[in-house]
Design a protein around this motif. Structure first.
Motif, PDB file in Angstrom:
ATOM      1  N   GLY A 221      -6.705  -9.296   5.446  1.00 51.78           N
ATOM      2  CA  GLY A 221      -6.033  -7.828   5.353  1.00 51.78           C
ATOM      3  C   GLY A 221      -4.440  -8.066   5.613  1.00 51.78           C
ATOM      4  O   GLY A 221      -4.210  -7.009   5.238  1.00 51.78           O
ATOM      5  N   SER A 222      -3.958  -8.807   6.646  1.00 47.05           N
ATOM      6  CA  SER A 222      -2.955  -9.003   5.760  1.00 47.05           C
ATOM      7  C   SER A 222      -1.681  -9.279   4.351  1.00 47.05           C
ATOM      8  O   SER A 222      -0.979  -8.556   4.256  1.00 47.05           O
ATOM      9  CB  SER A 222      -2.020 -10.771   7.083  1.00 47.05           C
ATOM     10  OG  SER A 222      -2.948 -11.587   6.012  1.00 47.05           O
ATOM     11  N   ILE A 223      -3.218 -10.292   3.790  1.00 48.14           N
ATOM     12  CA  ILE A 223      -2.390  -9.955   2.589  1.00 48.14           C
ATOM     13  C   ILE A 223      -3.033  -9.079   1.834  1.00 48.14           C
ATOM     14  O   ILE A 223      -1.897  -9.236   1.264  1.00 48.14           O
ATOM     15  CB  ILE A 223      -3.469 -11.625   1.606  1.00 48.14           C
ATOM     16  CG1 ILE A 223      -2.937 -12.942   2.200  1.00 48.14           C
ATOM     17  CG2 ILE A 223      -3.205 -11.343   0.572  1.00 48.14           C
ATOM     18  CD1 ILE A 223      -3.697 -14.442   1.889  1.00 48.14           C
ATOM     19  N   SER A 224      -3.953  -8.883   1.710  1.00 51.26           N
ATOM     20  CA  SER A 224      -4.192  -7.449   0.897  1.00 51.26           C
ATOM     21  C   SER A 224      -2.931  -6.019   1.551  1.00 51.26           C
ATOM     22  O   SER A 224      -2.866  -5.851   0.477  1.00 51.26           O
ATOM     23  CB  SER A 224      -5.401  -6.854   1.342  1.00 51.26           C
ATOM     24  OG  SER A 224      -5.611  -5.750   0.796  1.00 51.26           O
ATOM     25  N   GLY A 225      -2.663  -5.894   3.338  1.00 47.10           N
ATOM     26  CA  GLY A 225      -1.567  -5.301   2.718  1.00 47.10           C
ATOM     27  C   GLY A 225      -0.475  -5.640   2.622  1.00 47.10           C
ATOM     28  O   GLY A 225       0.017  -4.050   2.525  1.00 47.10           O
ATOM     29  N   TYR A 226      -0.325  -7.160   2.969  1.00 45.97           N
ATOM     30  CA  TYR A 226       1.395  -7.495   2.224  1.00 45.97           C
ATOM     31  C   TYR A 226       1.917  -7.326   0.703  1.00 45.97           C
ATOM     32  O   TYR A 226       2.992  -6.445   0.357  1.00 45.97           O
ATOM     33  CB  TYR A 226       1.429  -8.548   3.012  1.00 45.97           C
ATOM     34  CG  TYR A 226       3.323  -8.685   2.757  1.00 45.97           C
ATOM     35  CD1 TYR A 226       4.378  -8.483   3.773  1.00 45.97           C
ATOM     36  CD2 TYR A 226       3.532 -10.100   1.830  1.00 45.97           C
ATOM     37  CE1 TYR A 226       5.530  -8.786   4.110  1.00 45.97           C
ATOM     38  CE2 TYR A 226       4.768 -10.197   1.697  1.00 45.97           C
ATOM     39  CZ  TYR A 226       5.976  -9.819   2.709  1.00 45.97           C
ATOM     40  OH  TYR A 226       6.725 -10.224   2.458  1.00 45.97           O
ATOM     41  N   TYR A 227       0.903  -7.577  -0.035  1.00 49.41           N
ATOM     42  CA  TYR A 227       1.191  -8.131  -1.702  1.00 49.41           C
ATOM     43  C   TYR A 227       1.119  -6.820  -1.869  1.00 49.41           C
ATOM     44  O   TYR A 227       1.763  -6.673  -2.936  1.00 49.41           O
ATOM     45  CB  TYR A 227       0.395  -8.650  -1.444  1.00 49.41           C
ATOM     46  CG  TYR A 227       1.607 -10.550  -1.261  1.00 49.41           C
ATOM     47  CD1 TYR A 227       2.263 -11.175  -1.643  1.00 49.41           C
ATOM     48  CD2 TYR A 227       0.345 -11.413  -0.176  1.00 49.41           C
ATOM     49  CE1 TYR A 227       2.901 -11.978  -1.355  1.00 49.41           C
ATOM     50  CE2 TYR A 227       0.957 -12.401   0.191  1.00 49.41           C
ATOM     51  CZ  TYR A 227       2.143 -12.604  -0.468  1.00 49.41           C
ATOM     52  OH  TYR A 227       2.023 -14.008   0.448  1.00 49.41           O
ATOM     53  N   GLY A 228      -0.513  -5.945  -1.440  1.00 45.21           N
ATOM     54  CA  GLY A 228      -0.181  -4.213  -2.201  1.00 45.21           C
ATOM     55  C   GLY A 228      -0.812  -5.093  -3.952  1.00 45.21           C
ATOM     56  O   GLY A 228      -1.520  -6.511  -4.487  1.00 45.21           O
ATOM     57  N   GLY A 229      -1.185  -4.198  -4.887  1.00 45.52           N
ATOM     58  CA  GLY A 229      -1.263  -4.170  -6.433  1.00 45.52           C
ATOM     59  C   GLY A 229      -2.590  -4.761  -6.848  1.00 45.52           C
ATOM     60  O   GLY A 229      -3.799  -4.447  -5.902  1.00 45.52           O
TER      61      GLY A 229
ATOM     62  N   ASP B 270      -4.560  -6.502  -3.441  1.00 47.65           N
ATOM     63  CA  ASP B 270      -5.316  -5.497  -2.614  1.00 47.65           C
ATOM     64  C   ASP B 270      -5.921  -4.928  -2.621  1.00 47.65           C
ATOM     65  O   ASP B 270      -7.625  -4.601  -2.616  1.00 47.65           O
ATOM     66  CB  ASP B 270      -4.146  -4.707  -2.286  1.00 47.65           C
ATOM     67  CG  ASP B 270      -4.697  -3.761  -1.650  1.00 47.65           C
ATOM     68  OD1 ASP B 270      -5.227  -3.334  -0.502  1.00 47.65           O
ATOM     69  OD2 ASP B 270      -4.372  -2.366  -1.645  1.00 47.65           O
ATOM     70  N   THR B 271      -6.488  -4.820  -4.144  1.00 52.10           N
ATOM     71  CA  THR B 271      -7.164  -3.719  -5.165  1.00 52.10           C
ATOM     72  C   THR B 271      -8.768  -5.134  -4.859  1.00 52.10           C
ATOM     73  O   THR B 271      -9.822  -5.201  -4.914  1.00 52.10           O
ATOM     74  CB  THR B 271      -6.756  -3.635  -6.647  1.00 52.10           C
ATOM     75  OG1 THR B 271      -6.408  -2.895  -6.938  1.00 52.10           O
ATOM     76  CG2 THR B 271      -8.230  -3.134  -7.132  1.00 52.10           C
ATOM     77  N   ALA B 272      -8.340  -6.558  -6.020  1.00 51.27           N
ATOM     78  CA  ALA B 272      -9.281  -7.753  -5.535  1.00 51.27           C
ATOM     79  C   ALA B 272      -9.793  -7.909  -4.262  1.00 51.27           C
ATOM     80  O   ALA B 272     -11.087  -7.864  -4.533  1.00 51.27           O
ATOM     81  CB  ALA B 272      -9.047  -8.698  -6.281  1.00 51.27           C
ATOM     82  N   ILE B 273      -8.804  -7.827  -2.794  1.00 52.37           N
ATOM     83  CA  ILE B 273      -9.912  -8.242  -1.673  1.00 52.37           C
ATOM     84  C   ILE B 273     -11.328  -7.329  -1.145  1.00 52.37           C
ATOM     85  O   ILE B 273     -11.580  -7.139  -1.035  1.00 52.37           O
ATOM     86  CB  ILE B 273      -8.812  -8.278  -0.705  1.00 52.37           C
ATOM     87  CG1 ILE B 273      -7.211 -10.084  -0.821  1.00 52.37           C
ATOM     88  CG2 ILE B 273      -8.504  -8.151   0.767  1.00 52.37           C
ATOM     89  CD1 ILE B 273      -6.938 -10.069  -0.446  1.00 52.37           C
ATOM     90  N   GLN B 274     -10.138  -5.197  -1.429  1.00 52.99           N
ATOM     91  CA  GLN B 274     -10.701  -4.463  -1.405  1.00 52.99           C
ATOM     92  C   GLN B 274     -12.112  -4.029  -1.918  1.00 52.99           C
ATOM     93  O   GLN B 274     -13.489  -4.307  -1.560  1.00 52.99           O
ATOM     94  CB  GLN B 274      -9.777  -2.987  -1.555  1.00 52.99           C
ATOM     95  CG  GLN B 274      -8.702  -3.165  -0.453  1.00 52.99           C
ATOM     96  CD  GLN B 274      -9.038  -2.927   0.721  1.00 52.99           C
ATOM     97  OE1 GLN B 274     -10.352  -2.574   1.239  1.00 52.99           O
ATOM     98  NE2 GLN B 274      -8.352  -3.877   1.527  1.00 52.99           N
ATOM     99  N   ARG B 275     -12.392  -4.111  -3.186  1.00 56.57           N
ATOM    100  CA  ARG B 275     -13.500  -4.663  -4.258  1.00 56.57           C
ATOM    101  C   ARG B 275     -14.568  -5.461  -3.306  1.00 56.57           C
ATOM    102  O   ARG B 275     -15.821  -5.151  -3.219  1.00 56.57           O
ATOM    103  CB  ARG B 275     -13.736  -5.176  -5.212  1.00 56.57           C
ATOM    104  CG  ARG B 275     -12.276  -4.000  -6.084  1.00 56.57           C
ATOM    105  CD  ARG B 275     -12.991  -2.143  -6.100  1.00 56.57           C
ATOM    106  NE  ARG B 275     -12.577  -1.488  -5.364  1.00 56.57           N
ATOM    107  CZ  ARG B 275     -11.789  -1.187  -4.769  1.00 56.57           C
ATOM    108  NH1 ARG B 275     -10.651  -1.425  -5.422  1.00 56.57           N
ATOM    109  NH2 ARG B 275     -11.327  -0.435  -3.882  1.00 56.57           N
ATOM    110  N   MET B 276     -13.718  -6.952  -2.741  1.00 59.03           N
ATOM    111  CA  MET B 276     -14.845  -8.185  -2.135  1.00 59.03           C
ATOM    112  C   MET B 276     -15.461  -7.125  -0.911  1.00 59.03           C
ATOM    113  O   MET B 276     -16.259  -7.088  -1.123  1.00 59.03           O
ATOM    114  CB  MET B 276     -14.074  -9.304  -2.231  1.00 59.03           C
ATOM    115  CG  MET B 276     -14.528 -10.285  -1.559  1.00 59.03           C
ATOM    116  SD  MET B 276     -13.627 -12.081  -1.275  1.00 59.03           S
ATOM    117  CE  MET B 276     -12.744 -11.329   0.525  1.00 59.03           C
TER     118      MET B 276
END
Length: 378
Positions: A192-200, A203-209
């Motif tokens: 969650g922290s990596i997805s929200g901090y870096y974005g782009g 973020d898209t890859a982690i959200q799809r996972m």
């Protein structure tokens, strides 16, 4: 002078109290607000006692969980009494006599009120290994009768003491909740922290996972795992595997919340100041952004533990989780699947009541911590 002195002393006390409030840190303020939530405070005490019982299960339980007494099957719960023949005495239980109904051939137990059996504390009984390490025979309570046992919650179809099995099962069920939540929170905070901090793209890859994990149906997954896991595997390994799988399934909700909080926090002034000061990304995340979510993390952890406990209990009850000889509350509830057993021995539902009590306690505790950490949300 006496009146003026007392007034002056009261004013000093008020000034000192106000100064203590102004100078108190956030943890102390949170504790002061939490103490006002009486139901959450009682729940905290209850959970501390429950985990102490689980830790010292060998001592608290009067008998081993697999101690079979074939002549004491379906013994009803024995009531602890304090009055015998009109006189107040130490705690005791009456002796039970085994009889058989001549018409139905059903085994029944009759209370013999002429033979009280005193309950003694810190007695020497069956030998055990405390946490599988130290040999001992000290138990919290017991009786001195050779042919009689004290069964506070009755016995099951094999004559095993249900109270002892409930105490031993608490160690597995309650620890499964903590271990599962720990792994789930590590995964949730990390992704969650990596997805929200870096974005782009990250973020898209982690959200799809996460969407893929949330779309997997839980019950068919567990049915497949139950069919795939060999019965000959070590029950301890199966226990660890179940907690890990529960964690792999349960981290996505926290990750989404952390991601949303990070998206809003990374534009805050103190985060921008830390970046301009040359702080590394690891330090910005761990020292500035995650501490801002401490109150939410604490409250969310207490609310996530009941979900893990219910998951382990439900899966073991359905035969998809832990299996005998492992003793957990879900395994104990397997004896309550038979309607005939419930009608003859309703006390077999005691593990279910224990699960309800612990889940409610965690929910009340989580509500109290949430209100204490966020007083403006009340």
């Amino acid at each position: 002078m006496t009146y003026e002195t007392s007034v002056y002393a009261e004013e000093n006390e008020l000034a000192t109290a106000e100064q203590g409030i102004y100078t108190a840190n956030s943890w102390k303020l949170m504790w002061w607000r939490f103490r006002q939530h009486r139901l959450a405070l009682v729940s905290l005490i209850f959970l501390v006692l429950a985990y102490l019982v689980a830790i010292f299960a060998e001592i608290v339980a009067p008998y081993a969980p697999d101690s079979i007494e074939r002549l004491e099957t379906f013994v009803p719960p024995q009531m602890v009494r304090f009055v015998h023949e009109g006189e107040l005495t130490r705690p005791f239980v009456y002796e039970l006599k085994r009889t058989r109904d001549p018409e139905t051939a059903r085994v029944t137990y009759v209370v013999d009120k002429s033979k009280p059996l005193p309950i003694k504390f810190f007695v020497h009984g069956e030998k055990y290994k405390f946490w599988g390490i130290w040999k001992a025979d000290l138990h919290l309570f017991g009786i001195d009768a050779r042919r009689q046992k004290v069964n506070l919650l009755g016995t099951d179809s094999l004559g095993r003491d249900l109270f002892s099995r409930l105490v031993y099962g608490a160690r597995v069920t309650l620890s499964a909740g903590l271990v599962g939540v720990f792994f789930a929170f590590v995964l949730g905070l990390f992704f969650g922290s990596i997805s929200g901090y870096y974005g782009g793209f990250v973020d898209t890859a982690i959200q799809r996972m996460m969407e893929f994990i949330r779309s997997v149906p839980t019950i068919p997954l567990w049915m497949g795992l139950a069919a795939a896991l060999p019965i000959a595997w070590n029950p301890l390994f199966v226990y660890v595997l179940i907690t890990l799988i529960l964690a792999l399934i349960g981290w996505t909700h926290l990750a989404r919340v952390v991601r949303g909080r990070f998206l809003s926090l990374k534009s805050e002034d103190y985060v921008m100041a830390a970046r301009l000061a040359g702080a590394s990304e690891y330090r910005v995340i761990t020292k500035h952004m995650l501490p801002a979510m401490t109150s939410y993390i604490i409250a969310a952890m207490t609310l996530a533990v009941p979900e893990m406990i219910l998951g382990e209990t439900a899966l073991s009850f359905l035969g998809l989780g832990l299996r005998p000889p492992v003793v957990s509350w879900g395994v104990l509830l397997q004896d309550a699947q038979n309607l005939r057993s419930i009608s003859l021995a309703p006390w077999l539902l005691a593990p279910g009541l224990a699960v309800v009590a612990v889940v409610l306690a965690f929910n009340f505790l989580g509500d109290g911590l949430r209100d204490a950490a966020d007083p403006y949300g009340q």
